[in-house]
Motif scaffolding. Sequence first.
Motif, PDB file in Angstrom:
ATOM      1  N   THR A  28       0.843  -1.178  -0.019  1.00 15.82           N
ATOM      2  CA  THR A  28      -0.115   0.096   0.066  1.00 15.82           C
ATOM      3  C   THR A  28       0.824   1.360   0.080  1.00 15.82           C
ATOM      4  OG1 THR A  28       0.034  -0.232   2.453  1.00 15.82           O
ATOM      5  CG2 THR A  28      -1.871  -1.073   1.235  1.00 15.82           C
TER       6      THR A  28
ATOM      7  N   PRO B  92      -5.119  -3.534  -3.944  1.00 19.57           N
ATOM      8  CA  PRO B  92      -4.836  -1.901  -3.373  1.00 19.57           C
ATOM      9  C   PRO B  92      -5.163  -0.932  -4.481  1.00 19.57           C
ATOM     10  CG  PRO B  92      -3.057  -3.363  -2.780  1.00 19.57           C
ATOM     11  CD  PRO B  92      -3.982  -4.221  -3.774  1.00 19.57           C
TER      12      PRO B  92
ATOM     13  N   HIS C  75      -0.308   6.691  -0.416  1.00 16.76           N
ATOM     14  CA  HIS C  75      -0.812   5.385  -0.196  1.00 16.76           C
ATOM     15  C   HIS C  75      -2.073   4.901  -1.206  1.00 16.76           C
ATOM     16  CE1 HIS C  75       0.574   4.878   4.190  1.00 16.76           C
ATOM     17  NE2 HIS C  75       0.930   6.105   3.799  1.00 16.76           N
TER      18      HIS C  75
ATOM     19  N   LEU D  50      -7.464   0.177   0.832  1.00 16.70           N
ATOM     20  CA  LEU D  50      -7.780  -1.023   0.914  1.00 16.70           C
ATOM     21  C   LEU D  50      -9.401  -0.845   0.991  1.00 16.70           C
ATOM     22  CD1 LEU D  50      -5.003  -2.703   3.650  1.00 16.70           C
ATOM     23  CD2 LEU D  50      -5.259  -3.039   1.061  1.00 16.70           C
TER      24      LEU D  50
END
Length: 328
Positions: A278, A307, A314, A317
């Motif tokens: 991530t 992801p 990032h 999720l």
Amino acid sequence: MLRITLRIIVGLLGVACMITVLFARTSRDQWWMRAFDYPRLQITLASILILVLSLLLFRWRPWWSALYLTLLVVAVGYQLYILYPYWLSVEPAVPTRTASEPDRIFSLLSANVLMENRDAAAFLAIVDQYDPDLLLVMEPNDWWMAQLQPIRDRYPHQIEQPQENHYGMAFYSRFPLQEREVYYFEATGTPAIYTVVELPSGDEVIFYGEHPRPPLPENSVRAADKELIKVANRVLAADRPVVVAGDFNDVPWSYTVETFASISHLRDMRVGRGFYNTFDAKNPFLRLPIDQIFLSPGLGLVELADPIRFSSDHFALFVQLVVDENVE
């Protein structure tokens, strides 16, 4: 002369690979020692290459050469042993379940939006696309609170703690929240969220949203450890299914996260399914699985999306879970 030089260079790199194993397994508070646990996949791949070169450059005699090769083989083997639950096909730690009881199913989207990120539209687009029942947002500040206004009507139950230090947190739920708490385990200015979600079936699920600080010179490694261990002890006493999610700033195979999982008896959804890296979304060579979703027995996994890239550093999720009394 060239062969001797290569042997020296490769030998020193091999010794470094061995040392990283020792550093990664330590519980000490030095951030620079803990940091070696993060790029374990990258270190393992480099160690395999160094092992191959060492086997070509070194002989099994004299004894010191044999000792070096043996220790390097052990180091590589240990790295592979740690990673195999994410690399190879093993039985998932969290069982896969079908969507047979809709009222007991709920979905969660967990995302670190990056406080400085000004492309909120990209984040709102993935919220629209996945339409989660629960939404955990990390690093929101006052600017992000304004940008999140369009989703508030969709999520009537909200917990918001915006901050200007990269550790703000917000939680949105389509379902009623029976308990709400924003707490600080250590005097670090990093909030965490505790709540109880009531599903349409009447089942209750305990939810923790966590964002401990990473092991950097300016941060206390011990504070992050204490935060997760205290959460683990709270989870251990829980009488309902539990979800712990968030940006742990730590990888699932680290000493701290392994201790957290061992105490709490929570299960890593990644085991048997893959790495699901991530961070860093902007660097394909240094990606790490530092955003976590841990689940207690009594919860099954219906769906785990790849992801999700948006505008942050990032990936987000997304999971769909079910309360399943047959899950042990």
